[in-house]
Design a protein around this motif. Structure first.
Motif, mmCIF file in Angstrom:
data_model
loop_
_atom_site.group_PDB
_atom_site.id
_atom_site.type_symbol
_atom_site.label_atom_id
_atom_site.label_comp_id
_atom_site.label_asym_id
_atom_site.label_seq_id
_atom_site.Cartn_x
_atom_site.Cartn_y
_atom_site.Cartn_z
ATOM 1 N N GLU A 193 0.848 -1.190 0.000
ATOM 2 C CA GLU A 193 0.000 0.000 0.000
ATOM 3 C C GLU A 193 0.887 1.245 0.000
ATOM 4 O OE1 GLU A 193 -3.758 0.064 2.468
ATOM 5 O OE2 GLU A 193 -2.392 1.264 3.701
ATOM 6 N N SER A 194 2.012 1.145 0.750
ATOM 7 C CA SER A 194 2.986 2.225 0.806
ATOM 8 C C SER A 194 4.326 1.631 1.214
ATOM 9 C CB SER A 194 2.555 3.305 1.810
ATOM 10 O OG SER A 194 2.531 2.776 3.118
ATOM 11 N N GLU A 207 13.544 7.599 -1.755
ATOM 12 C CA GLU A 207 12.485 7.604 -2.766
ATOM 13 C C GLU A 207 12.117 6.170 -3.138
ATOM 14 O OE1 GLU A 207 11.638 9.348 -7.234
ATOM 15 O OE2 GLU A 207 13.413 10.006 -6.156
ATOM 16 N N ILE A 208 10.906 5.775 -2.771
ATOM 17 C CA ILE A 208 10.400 4.433 -3.072
ATOM 18 C C ILE A 208 9.015 4.593 -3.688
ATOM 19 C CG2 ILE A 208 9.822 2.151 -2.172
ATOM 20 C CD1 ILE A 208 11.570 2.758 0.265
ATOM 21 N N GLY A 253 4.783 -4.628 -6.645
ATOM 22 C CA GLY A 253 6.208 -4.312 -6.705
ATOM 23 C C GLY A 253 6.517 -3.015 -6.004
ATOM 24 N N ILE A 254 7.754 -2.890 -5.529
ATOM 25 C CA ILE A 254 8.254 -1.610 -5.047
ATOM 26 C C ILE A 254 9.507 -1.289 -5.850
ATOM 27 C CG2 ILE A 254 7.204 -1.697 -2.752
ATOM 28 C CD1 ILE A 254 9.888 -2.538 -1.609
ATOM 29 N N HIS A 255 9.632 -0.019 -6.194
ATOM 30 C CA HIS A 255 10.701 0.430 -7.091
ATOM 31 C C HIS A 255 11.492 1.540 -6.415
ATOM 32 C CE1 HIS A 255 12.755 1.498 -10.765
ATOM 33 N NE2 HIS A 255 12.291 2.726 -10.698
ATOM 34 N N PHE A 256 12.803 1.453 -6.539
ATOM 35 C CA PHE A 256 13.724 2.458 -6.020
ATOM 36 C C PHE A 256 14.305 3.178 -7.237
ATOM 37 C CE2 PHE A 256 13.291 -0.865 -2.977
ATOM 38 C CZ PHE A 256 13.346 -0.248 -1.742
ATOM 39 N N PRO A 257 13.692 4.285 -7.675
ATOM 40 C CA PRO A 257 14.092 4.920 -8.934
ATOM 41 C C PRO A 257 15.536 5.401 -8.978
ATOM 42 C CG PRO A 257 12.352 6.185 -7.839
ATOM 43 C CD PRO A 257 12.584 4.957 -7.033
#
Length: 143
Positions: A28-29, A69-70, A78-82
């Protein structure tokens, strides 16, 4: 362009797998807690999971700024670390998988070599009573 190998059955099976994943817990976050050095992922169930960045593929050695920044992506799967161009798959995180199979295998192998207890320690003691590790044979080259 449509894949000519994609059958109706294969499409339906893939759709069913996707629906099953969407019924399970999803992100969710997510945020980085610098005070505890943990990435915290809040799931749609209300449960939070946390892990040290050093334990996840692509995050080891990352700075606080890069971890700040996630993004939650793919409907929470998925979670992304730009800033690091790193991605983690949430269903795998729930199983304790923090990287690809190859990366996890390499970490497991490295940790196995550092183990010092039980059978490994006993073998070292027995070997020590017999004079330790045998010396390498001298090679017959030059001199």
């Amino acid at each position: 362009m449509v894949d000519p190998e994609l059958t109706t059955e294969a499409f339906e099976a893939a759709r069913a797998r996707g629906e099953t994943r969407l019924r399970g817990p999803r992100a969710e976050s997510a945020h980085y807690d610098a005070g505890r050095d943990r990435v915290i992922v809040r799931l749609t169930t209300g449960v939070e999971i946390g892990f040290a960045p050093r334990d996840a593929e692509g995050l080891a050695g990352a700075t606080r700024e890069n971890l700040a920044e996630i993004e939650v992506e793919a409907l929470g799967l998925g979670i992304h670390f730009p800033r690091l161009d790193a991605d983690l798959y949430v269903p795998a995180l729930l199983e304790g998988v923090l990287g690809s199979k190859a990366w996890m295998a390499a970490r497991l192998g490295a940790s196995g070599g550092r183990v010092s207890g039980g059978a490994k320690a006993e073998a070292a003691r027995r070997n020590g009573r017999h004079g330790g590790r045998p010396r390498k044979a001298a090679t017959g080259g030059g001199s």
